[in-house]
Design a protein around this motif. Sequence first.
Motif, PDB file in Angstrom:
ATOM      1  N   ILE A  42       0.750  -1.049   0.091  1.00  0.00           N
ATOM      2  CA  ILE A  42      -0.062  -0.084   0.098  1.00  0.00           C
ATOM      3  C   ILE A  42       0.995   1.274  -0.019  1.00  0.00           C
ATOM      4  N   SER A  43       1.916   1.172   0.813  1.00  0.00           N
ATOM      5  CA  SER A  43       2.904   2.320   0.758  1.00  0.00           C
ATOM      6  C   SER A  43       3.442   2.632  -0.657  1.00  0.00           C
ATOM      7  N   GLY A  44       3.894   1.527  -1.234  1.00  0.00           N
ATOM      8  CA  GLY A  44       4.212   1.656  -2.568  1.00  0.00           C
ATOM      9  C   GLY A  44       3.284   2.366  -3.478  1.00  0.00           C
ATOM     10  N   ILE A  45       2.021   1.933  -3.401  1.00  0.00           N
ATOM     11  CA  ILE A  45       0.987   2.526  -4.471  1.00  0.00           C
ATOM     12  C   ILE A  45       0.765   4.026  -4.025  1.00  0.00           C
ATOM     13  N   THR A  46       0.731   4.237  -2.771  1.00  0.00           N
ATOM     14  CA  THR A  46       0.720   5.600  -2.138  1.00  0.00           C
ATOM     15  C   THR A  46       1.893   6.556  -2.818  1.00  0.00           C
ATOM     16  N   ARG A  48       3.707   6.124  -5.101  1.00  0.00           N
ATOM     17  CA  ARG A  48       3.830   5.969  -6.860  1.00  0.00           C
ATOM     18  C   ARG A  48       2.682   7.284  -7.139  1.00  0.00           C
ATOM     19  N   ALA A  49       1.414   7.129  -6.291  1.00  0.00           N
ATOM     20  CA  ALA A  49       0.314   8.011  -6.836  1.00  0.00           C
ATOM     21  C   ALA A  49       0.471   9.448  -6.200  1.00  0.00           C
ATOM     22  N   GLY A  50       1.218   9.504  -5.360  1.00  0.00           N
ATOM     23  CA  GLY A  50       1.651  11.079  -4.783  1.00  0.00           C
ATOM     24  C   GLY A  50       0.452  11.338  -3.840  1.00  0.00           C
ATOM     25  N   VAL A  51      -0.067  10.409  -3.126  1.00  0.00           N
ATOM     26  CA  VAL A  51      -1.237  10.816  -2.134  1.00  0.00           C
ATOM     27  C   VAL A  51      -0.743  10.253  -0.849  1.00  0.00           C
ATOM     28  N   ALA A  52      -1.301  10.804   0.223  1.00  0.00           N
ATOM     29  CA  ALA A  52      -1.214  10.176   1.480  1.00  0.00           C
ATOM     30  C   ALA A  52      -1.686   8.917   1.929  1.00  0.00           C
ATOM     31  N   LEU A  53      -1.227   8.170   2.932  1.00  0.00           N
ATOM     32  CA  LEU A  53      -1.776   6.960   3.158  1.00  0.00           C
ATOM     33  C   LEU A  53      -3.163   7.117   3.542  1.00  0.00           C
TER      34      LEU A  53
END
Length: 205
Positions: A42-46, A48-53
């Motif tokens: 999930i941290s990798g996804i956020t 890459r997305a440039g969004v907060a957890l």
Amino acid sequence: MEGEGASASKEPRTARGRRTLRAILDAAAVEFGEKGFHEGSISGITRRAGVALGSFYTYFDSKDEVFRALVRDMSDQVREHVAPALKDASGQIAAEQAALLAFIKFARTHKEIYRIIDEAEFVDPDSFRMHYASTADRIARRLRAAAERGEVRDDVGEVHAWAIMGMNVFLGLRYSVWDEGTAPETIAETVASMLARGIAVREPD
């Protein structure tokens, strides 16, 4: 896009929310496409997305849930990419040719779809089965409609639909993921000819 899907109770209500959800799904495609489900995070996804957890948990409760939504989203993306080609084709063989051409071009720019769908067989078997079953059902419906118009044999059905889908899936793997050396138009024309005339030697009239 229809494929954008958070938890039923967490669908975005604003344009900004829809953009954030889209960014999360796109980032999940890259994360899982590169690392696979188990190594992806999930941290990798956020990141890459440039969004907060916290933004992730606004839309999804877990890694499993975003993966499930991603499989639906990618399936919808394929459908939406292919649909215009089907609409513009004249006749069913031409439509199947156009659909394959559009799919190969899509797969060349979305190679991660193969790893994600393959992993879905083990991570989320229901989504895996739904992806292929719904795709085959769409093909079967358009084949039956073409049969009613007199464009193809009147005995076309589920087996034909799954056969066409199977060809398309493996042609995309061979000529989009493994190697791009063959023109997509050549591949689609070859398959259309096979659908129209078969592969048996024709006896002279």
